[in-house]
Design a protein around this motif. Structure first.
Motif, mmCIF file in Angstrom:
data_model
loop_
_atom_site.group_PDB
_atom_site.id
_atom_site.type_symbol
_atom_site.label_atom_id
_atom_site.label_comp_id
_atom_site.label_asym_id
_atom_site.label_seq_id
_atom_site.Cartn_x
_atom_site.Cartn_y
_atom_site.Cartn_z
ATOM 1 N N SER A 80 46.599 44.332 53.977
ATOM 2 C CA SER A 80 45.216 44.362 53.322
ATOM 3 C C SER A 80 45.418 42.964 52.066
ATOM 4 N N ALA A 81 45.322 42.056 53.344
ATOM 5 C CA ALA A 81 45.266 40.751 52.187
ATOM 6 C C ALA A 81 45.417 41.133 51.250
ATOM 7 N N SER A 82 44.740 40.483 49.791
ATOM 8 C CA SER A 82 45.684 41.261 47.988
ATOM 9 C C SER A 82 44.475 42.504 47.684
ATOM 10 N N LEU A 83 44.243 42.726 47.972
ATOM 11 C CA LEU A 83 43.422 44.653 47.906
ATOM 12 C C LEU A 83 44.347 44.735 46.958
ATOM 13 N N ASP A 84 45.623 45.243 47.443
ATOM 14 C CA ASP A 84 46.324 46.074 45.849
ATOM 15 C C ASP A 84 46.156 46.332 44.750
ATOM 16 N N THR A 85 45.863 43.910 44.673
ATOM 17 C CA THR A 85 45.360 43.430 43.057
ATOM 18 C C THR A 85 43.863 43.732 43.200
ATOM 19 N N ASP A 86 43.634 43.991 44.301
ATOM 20 C CA ASP A 86 41.653 43.173 43.924
ATOM 21 C C ASP A 86 41.372 44.680 43.454
ATOM 22 N N LEU A 87 42.689 46.268 43.441
ATOM 23 C CA LEU A 87 42.022 47.191 42.880
ATOM 24 C C LEU A 87 42.588 47.574 41.353
ATOM 25 N N ARG A 88 43.491 46.509 41.232
ATOM 26 C CA ARG A 88 44.168 46.629 39.820
ATOM 27 C C ARG A 88 43.208 46.003 38.947
ATOM 28 N N TYR A 89 43.219 44.931 39.257
ATOM 29 C CA TYR A 89 41.625 43.739 38.797
ATOM 30 C C TYR A 89 40.133 44.922 38.264
ATOM 31 N N PHE A 90 39.631 45.114 39.821
ATOM 32 C CA PHE A 90 39.030 46.080 39.204
ATOM 33 C C PHE A 90 39.106 47.374 38.047
ATOM 34 N N ASP A 91 40.297 47.971 38.520
ATOM 35 C CA ASP A 91 40.164 48.954 36.945
ATOM 36 C C ASP A 91 40.526 48.390 35.974
ATOM 37 N N SER A 92 40.641 46.947 35.694
ATOM 38 C CA SER A 92 40.823 46.490 34.230
ATOM 39 C C SER A 92 39.611 45.170 33.877
ATOM 40 N N ILE A 93 38.834 45.922 35.151
ATOM 41 C CA ILE A 93 36.809 45.146 34.143
ATOM 42 C C ILE A 93 36.707 46.162 33.234
ATOM 43 N N LYS A 94 36.732 47.809 33.445
ATOM 44 C CA LYS A 94 36.338 49.002 32.494
ATOM 45 C C LYS A 94 36.342 48.697 31.255
ATOM 46 N N ASP A 95 37.636 48.156 31.221
ATOM 47 C CA ASP A 95 38.381 47.804 29.384
ATOM 48 C C ASP A 95 37.844 45.954 29.443
ATOM 49 N N PHE A 96 39.353 45.491 30.168
ATOM 50 C CA PHE A 96 39.046 44.217 29.192
ATOM 51 C C PHE A 96 39.919 43.575 31.051
ATOM 52 N N PRO A 97 38.591 42.400 31.627
ATOM 53 C CA PRO A 97 39.091 41.747 33.051
ATOM 54 C C PRO A 97 40.329 41.168 32.215
ATOM 55 N N SER A 98 41.699 40.935 33.112
ATOM 56 C CA SER A 98 42.287 40.638 33.171
ATOM 57 C C SER A 98 42.383 39.439 34.183
ATOM 58 N N GLU B 46 43.827 35.195 27.900
ATOM 59 C CA GLU B 46 44.990 36.225 27.992
ATOM 60 C C GLU B 46 45.256 36.487 26.379
ATOM 61 N N LEU B 47 45.496 35.272 25.652
ATOM 62 C CA LEU B 47 45.627 34.974 24.368
ATOM 63 C C LEU B 47 44.386 35.482 23.706
ATOM 64 N N ILE B 48 42.880 34.498 24.556
ATOM 65 C CA ILE B 48 41.549 35.186 24.005
ATOM 66 C C ILE B 48 41.044 36.669 24.171
ATOM 67 N N VAL B 49 41.345 37.058 25.589
ATOM 68 C CA VAL B 49 41.538 38.672 25.601
ATOM 69 C C VAL B 49 41.980 39.167 24.563
ATOM 70 N N LEU B 50 43.573 38.067 23.958
ATOM 71 C CA LEU B 50 44.134 39.736 23.252
ATOM 72 C C LEU B 50 43.666 39.813 21.815
ATOM 73 N N LEU B 51 43.039 38.460 21.426
ATOM 74 C CA LEU B 51 41.973 38.508 20.093
ATOM 75 C C LEU B 51 41.063 39.224 19.962
ATOM 76 N N GLN B 52 40.098 39.374 21.162
ATOM 77 C CA GLN B 52 39.149 40.231 21.190
ATOM 78 C C GLN B 52 39.159 41.677 21.692
ATOM 79 N N GLN B 53 40.196 42.106 22.269
ATOM 80 C CA GLN B 53 41.130 42.969 22.530
ATOM 81 C C GLN B 53 41.652 44.021 21.551
#
Lengths: 174, 87
Positions: A80-98, B46-53
């Motif tokens: 699955s390469a990094s798909l497990d994490t890719d999907l979690r990252y995709f989810d985080s984009i909806k709020d603040f990208p991590s 992540e700290l930059i994100v924290l300030l924004q969030q």
């Protein structure tokens, strides 16, 4: 080998937790049991945690000693390469990208984490295939050893997708 | 200021997933990077994100980052100054 919440070394179960324990809880418990003292572990994605733990279990027992950092290589593969994490990252984009998740959206980061921990600087390769093709991995490893590119290799399979995972690691030396 | 620093410490532990650090382990003036808390460049993002969030603050000048994120107190000072400016 790590499978079904059991950790094996040389085909013997050396540690286990109940099969219904979640993967994050299993990984944390295994870290506490085998290592501790490496806070960066908690920031890793599941793929890196699994590979890192398997390497820890093998190398604590039988370290690669007497090799220059450039003489130790890594050859890994998964489905699955990094798909497990890719999907979690995709989810985080909806709020603040991590940013912390983003850095794990490549399958070969697990090799970086193992290399940082153990100081390996040799050749490395990461393959993706539907199933664990041990012949391919061992053939590639043998070729690296034969060419003198490295003198020792940590190689095998590190797969995770959701709650399904499997790790098979081997130590190969000249 | 004391309340803000306490909140920030809890948010830093949570956002940066520092599972082996308790908020009270972080000193008000402890350097957050290198020899202090040992944060890295990804943690800085992540700290930059924290300030924004949590504080709706965007860092306009990235070169100010090392100064702003030196310690919990400098972050709290920056947030307080920003909030007063926008009153």
């Amino acid at each position: 080998m790590i499978r079904n919440n059991r950790i094996y070394r040389n085909n013997e179960v050396i540690w286990e937790t109940p099969e219904d324990q979640s993967l994050p809880d299993f990984l944390r418990a295994a870290y506490d049991h085998f290592s501790g003292q490496y806070p960066k572990f908690h920031k890793m994605d599941h793929l890196s945690k699994l590979g890192w733990l398997a390497a820890e279990v093998l190398l604590q027992h039988r370290p690669f000693t007497g090799y220059a950092p450039e003489q130790v290589g890594l050859v890994l593969a998964n489905r699955s390469a990094s798909l497990d994490t890719d999907l979690r990252y995709f989810d985080s984009i909806k709020d603040f990208p991590s940013p912390a998740l983003f850095v794990y959206t490549l399958a070969n980061i697990v090799m970086g984490e193992i290399s940082i921990r153990h100081g390996f600087k040799g050749e490395n390769a990461f393959f993706t295939s539907d199933t664990y093709d041990e012949g391919l991995i061992m053939g590639y490893t043998r070729q690296l050893l034969y060419e003198g590119a490295v003198s020792a290799v940590l190689c095998g399979w590190v797969e995770v997708m959701g709650s399904a995972y499997e790790v098979i690691l081997h130590q190969v030396e000249k | 200021m004391e309340n803000l620093m306490a909140t920030l410490k809890a948010q830093i532990v949570e956002q940066l997933n520092l599972q082996e650090v308790k908020p009270e382990d972080i000193g008000d003036d402890m350097p957050l990077f290198k020899d202090g808390l040992g944060l890295d460049s990804i943690d800085a993002l992540e700290l930059i994100v924290l300030l924004q969030q949590h504080y709706q603050i965007r860092i306009a000048n990235p070169e100010k980052g090392p100064e702003i994120f030196h310690s919990v107190r400098t972050i709290a000072d920056f947030i307080t100054a920003h909030q007063q400016q926008n009153k």
